[in-house]
Design a protein around this motif. Structure first.
Motif, PDB file in Angstrom:
ATOM      1  N   GLY A  55     -48.730 -72.131 -21.881  1.00  0.00           N
ATOM      2  CA  GLY A  55     -49.600 -71.831 -20.750  1.00  0.00           C
ATOM      3  C   GLY A  55     -50.784 -70.937 -21.023  1.00  0.00           C
ATOM      4  O   GLY A  55     -51.420 -70.469 -20.085  1.00  0.00           O
ATOM      5  N   ALA A  56     -51.134 -70.714 -22.299  1.00  0.00           N
ATOM      6  CA  ALA A  56     -52.274 -69.823 -22.576  1.00  0.00           C
ATOM      7  C   ALA A  56     -52.755 -69.971 -24.013  1.00  0.00           C
ATOM      8  O   ALA A  56     -51.993 -70.336 -24.910  1.00  0.00           O
ATOM      9  N   PHE A  57     -54.031 -69.609 -24.217  1.00  0.00           N
ATOM     10  CA  PHE A  57     -54.643 -69.686 -25.546  1.00  0.00           C
ATOM     11  C   PHE A  57     -53.909 -68.865 -26.589  1.00  0.00           C
ATOM     12  O   PHE A  57     -54.027 -69.113 -27.788  1.00  0.00           O
ATOM     13  N   LYS A  58     -53.128 -67.880 -26.128  1.00  0.00           N
ATOM     14  CA  LYS A  58     -52.522 -66.932 -27.074  1.00  0.00           C
ATOM     15  C   LYS A  58     -51.563 -67.597 -28.051  1.00  0.00           C
ATOM     16  O   LYS A  58     -51.222 -67.024 -29.089  1.00  0.00           O
ATOM     17  N   VAL A  59     -51.119 -68.813 -27.720  1.00  0.00           N
ATOM     18  CA  VAL A  59     -50.217 -69.514 -28.621  1.00  0.00           C
ATOM     19  C   VAL A  59     -50.926 -69.880 -29.923  1.00  0.00           C
ATOM     20  O   VAL A  59     -50.278 -70.095 -30.950  1.00  0.00           O
ATOM     21  N   ARG A  60     -52.244 -69.919 -29.901  1.00  0.00           N
ATOM     22  CA  ARG A  60     -52.992 -70.223 -31.127  1.00  0.00           C
ATOM     23  C   ARG A  60     -52.807 -69.113 -32.159  1.00  0.00           C
ATOM     24  O   ARG A  60     -52.397 -69.359 -33.309  1.00  0.00           O
ATOM     25  N   GLY A  61     -53.102 -67.889 -31.761  1.00  0.00           N
ATOM     26  CA  GLY A  61     -52.963 -66.771 -32.689  1.00  0.00           C
ATOM     27  C   GLY A  61     -51.513 -66.509 -33.055  1.00  0.00           C
ATOM     28  O   GLY A  61     -51.188 -66.235 -34.221  1.00  0.00           O
ATOM     29  N   ALA A  62     -50.633 -66.606 -32.058  1.00  0.00           N
ATOM     30  CA  ALA A  62     -49.215 -66.347 -32.313  1.00  0.00           C
ATOM     31  C   ALA A  62     -48.643 -67.363 -33.295  1.00  0.00           C
ATOM     32  O   ALA A  62     -47.903 -67.005 -34.228  1.00  0.00           O
ATOM     33  N   SER A  63     -49.001 -68.620 -33.126  1.00  0.00           N
ATOM     34  CA  SER A  63     -48.494 -69.660 -34.023  1.00  0.00           C
ATOM     35  C   SER A  63     -49.047 -69.477 -35.433  1.00  0.00           C
ATOM     36  O   SER A  63     -48.342 -69.707 -36.424  1.00  0.00           O
ATOM     37  N   GLY A 163     -59.770 -68.148 -32.793  1.00  0.00           N
ATOM     38  CA  GLY A 163     -61.060 -68.756 -33.141  1.00  0.00           C
ATOM     39  C   GLY A 163     -61.031 -70.277 -33.161  1.00  0.00           C
ATOM     40  O   GLY A 163     -62.085 -70.925 -33.116  1.00  0.00           O
ATOM     41  N   THR A 164     -59.828 -70.861 -33.196  1.00  0.00           N
ATOM     42  CA  THR A 164     -59.742 -72.329 -33.194  1.00  0.00           C
ATOM     43  C   THR A 164     -60.150 -72.908 -31.834  1.00  0.00           C
ATOM     44  O   THR A 164     -60.553 -74.064 -31.746  1.00  0.00           O
ATOM     45  N   CYS A 165     -60.050 -72.101 -30.788  1.00  0.00           N
ATOM     46  CA  CYS A 165     -60.362 -72.583 -29.435  1.00  0.00           C
ATOM     47  C   CYS A 165     -61.846 -72.925 -29.299  1.00  0.00           C
ATOM     48  O   CYS A 165     -62.203 -74.014 -28.837  1.00  0.00           O
ATOM     49  N   SER A 166     -62.707 -72.009 -29.702  1.00  0.00           N
ATOM     50  CA  SER A 166     -64.139 -72.290 -29.554  1.00  0.00           C
ATOM     51  C   SER A 166     -64.603 -73.327 -30.579  1.00  0.00           C
ATOM     52  O   SER A 166     -65.602 -74.012 -30.356  1.00  0.00           O
ATOM     53  N   ARG A 167     -63.868 -73.485 -31.673  1.00  0.00           N
ATOM     54  CA  ARG A 167     -64.202 -74.580 -32.595  1.00  0.00           C
ATOM     55  C   ARG A 167     -64.010 -75.919 -31.879  1.00  0.00           C
ATOM     56  O   ARG A 167     -64.866 -76.809 -31.961  1.00  0.00           O
ATOM     57  N   GLU A 168     -62.898 -76.062 -31.162  1.00  0.00           N
ATOM     58  CA  GLU A 168     -62.679 -77.297 -30.395  1.00  0.00           C
ATOM     59  C   GLU A 168     -63.736 -77.454 -29.300  1.00  0.00           C
ATOM     60  O   GLU A 168     -64.270 -78.546 -29.091  1.00  0.00           O
ATOM     61  N   LEU A 169     -64.034 -76.350 -28.610  1.00  0.00           N
ATOM     62  CA  LEU A 169     -65.015 -76.406 -27.521  1.00  0.00           C
ATOM     63  C   LEU A 169     -66.366 -76.926 -28.009  1.00  0.00           C
ATOM     64  O   LEU A 169     -67.000 -77.769 -27.357  1.00  0.00           O
ATOM     65  N   ILE A 170     -66.788 -76.443 -29.161  1.00  0.00           N
ATOM     66  CA  ILE A 170     -68.070 -76.908 -29.722  1.00  0.00           C
ATOM     67  C   ILE A 170     -67.985 -78.389 -30.077  1.00  0.00           C
ATOM     68  O   ILE A 170     -68.911 -79.163 -29.815  1.00  0.00           O
ATOM     69  N   GLU A 171     -66.839 -78.811 -30.638  1.00  0.00           N
ATOM     70  CA  GLU A 171     -66.674 -80.235 -30.976  1.00  0.00           C
ATOM     71  C   GLU A 171     -66.653 -81.113 -29.721  1.00  0.00           C
ATOM     72  O   GLU A 171     -67.058 -82.274 -29.754  1.00  0.00           O
ATOM     73  N   GLN A 172     -66.155 -80.559 -28.617  1.00  0.00           N
ATOM     74  CA  GLN A 172     -65.960 -81.358 -27.399  1.00  0.00           C
ATOM     75  C   GLN A 172     -67.191 -81.397 -26.490  1.00  0.00           C
ATOM     76  O   GLN A 172     -67.190 -82.115 -25.488  1.00  0.00           O
ATOM     77  N   THR A 173     -68.188 -80.570 -26.786  1.00  0.00           N
ATOM     78  CA  THR A 173     -69.385 -80.547 -25.945  1.00  0.00           C
ATOM     79  C   THR A 173     -70.594 -80.878 -26.818  1.00  0.00           C
ATOM     80  O   THR A 173     -70.531 -80.762 -28.049  1.00  0.00           O
TER      81      THR A 173
END
Lengths: 321, 321
Positions: A55-63, A163-173
């Motif tokens: 349910g949140a972006f935090k799983v990116r860093g935690a994983s 940081g992987t979140c904004s990488r996807e965002l840039i790819e998706q827009t």
């Protein structure tokens, strides 16, 4: 305030993180709203991390932290202190790897988040709702378990993961002028700075903060970290202060920090539910609240907005209190 | 109960509708939930019409009717009676075409619904909350305006439009065993029957209905339409009875009708908000409620679930009443 020994993550760390965590996270969708575009005059692209695992972006860093541990370290498990979503996320990631996860949480954290941590197999030790108490109780838990400490945000592995979140965002827009994200401890903003400064340095990075917990805003203006103990805001994910690693990114890469009142945050949260039909936390309504409040600044721009999470206690919605 | 003069739409009408309405609707996403798959033992594919324009699938049928009118008919506008999503959807579609839309609504309809209809440019004429008043007032409005009457569901153009939803669902998934959709007047179910009987006849079609408004269930068992006057349920979109066109599809193509109690519907609604982070109406929680209630029937199956809409009054959520 800088610690000369701190390890600043690099964009290579973001790329490594993305490959490492891909099996355990969603590539979340980017949604748009004709209504909110009309309302603000901007073109808004909402990166929906409320749909993310746990349910949140935090799983990116935690994983990234959990799956980067070697076998010997992993065997001892992980531990952390968190106001909520990092606790869920670390519990989820540890569960996927099959290692123990100990979490120190304020006793005032939403019941929904405590239940979810336990649902993922996390072990909770409660503390008082202040940074001081949290860190004191945590020291005891860490000593007792020997687990690897994964800080909610002041950890290079965590920042690289976010940081992987904004990488996807840039790819998706198809090109953005700005990205707006909430700021609490600064983990998401730091990951955003790390990625965008490498792959899209022309994009302005705006941090959005509750006026009632505006320590990052005041730090930004003062040029050094100002940490308040236990600020009060409905945006419960944004109460924590900046630390040396996140201050590094905020002070070097953030364009501006904008604030919104509690009423503005609640209004933007309810508007998002009503119009976009998505459940988002108060914390991630802060960016939209600041955009609505500062329309001139965003009008005509292509603006990425990071919806950080959707873990809400549905029995105590702020507009029904 | 069949009217020999009724015009039954064909799959060619669905294809024509899809081309006609494509510029005015969203191709809504299909979401999945690992949690709900674990809970039910089925693989669930949620077709999210809560993200649709005007907040509900009804915009498909309404747009097909509005954009299918020739210029002379369009100039006189459209009219209908509805206190819910059809009123919003027809107003939206008429607004996009730039023609008048007259809606007869009970004066007791929620202010939020009236505001939304007016926001899309619809013209409201109020009636008393009785069938007699509604029909009398509507007859007057239709006579005065000469507008084309677009029935909320018992209209071949509307059914063909709703049929575009399951066409997308089939394209977006890799084979389904069943589709479950809510049933009220039967517009969505009829469109689903029309499409699936043509492009995926192996897929079972299950209708889900509130136990407190189970007129379709009793009609299905009896073999003829049973219409109750003003049943009471939290699923306020599902109170209306079947009519001749929708009964044609229900009686010929529906595999079964399952029912759920008010408590089961509210529980499934809240669970969807909590776990999927999407805002859905009580009406579209009925399918999940019946799946949870009848796990043996769905376990191991690939099940499409149509989330019909997301227009909710956030100030009066059923679990906080």
């Amino acid at each position: 305030m800088k610690d000369s020994s701190m390890q600043i993550p690099t964009f290579a760390d973001v790329l490594a993180a993305h490959g490492r965590i891909a099996p355990y996270i969603h590539r979340t969708p980017v949604l748009t709203s004709a209504y909110l575009n009309d309302l603000t005059g901007a073109q808004l692209f909402f990166k929906c991390e409320n749909f993310q695992k746990a349910g949140a972006f935090k799983v990116r860093g935690a994983s990234n932290a959990v799956f980067g541990l070697d076998e010997a370290a992993a065997a001892k498990g992980v531990c952390t202190h968190s106001s909520g979503n990092h606790a869920l996320s670390l519990s989820y990631a540890a569960g996927r790897r099959g290692i123990p996860c100990n979490v120190v949480m304020p006793r005032t954290a939403p019941q929904a988040k405590k239940d979810a941590v336990r649902g993922y197999g996390g072990i909770i030790t409660e503390c008082d709702p202040s940074t001081t108490s949290r860190e004191a109780v945590f020291t005891g838990v860490q000593a007792a378990t020997g687990g690897d400490f994964v800080h909610p945000y002041n950890d290079p592995r965590v920042i690289a993961g976010q940081g992987t979140c904004s990488r996807e965002l840039i790819e998706q827009t198809d090109g953005l002028d700005m990205v707006v994200a909430p700021i609490g401890g600064g983990g998401m903003i730091s990951g955003t700075c790390l990625t965008l400064s490498n792959i899209a340095p022309e994009v302005q990075i705006i941090a959005a903060e509750p006026a009632q917990a505006d320590d990052a805003y005041r730090s930004f203006k003062a040029g050094h970290i100002i940490a308040d103990d236990a600020p009060d805001t409905i945006a419960d994910g944004l109460k924590v202060p900046l630390k040396d690693l996140t201050w590094h990114f905020v002070s070097n890469h953030v364009t501006d920090i904008l604030t919104a009142s509690e009423a503005e945050i609640i209004s933007a949260m309810k508007l998002t539910w009503q119009r976009m039909k998505i459940v988002i936390e108060a914390s991630c309504a802060v960016p939209l609240a600041t955009i609505i409040k500062n329309k001139d600044r965003f009008a005509g721009k292509r603006v990425g907005v990071i919806i950080t999470g959707g873990n809400v206690d549905l029995d105590t919605l702020p507009w029904t209190l």
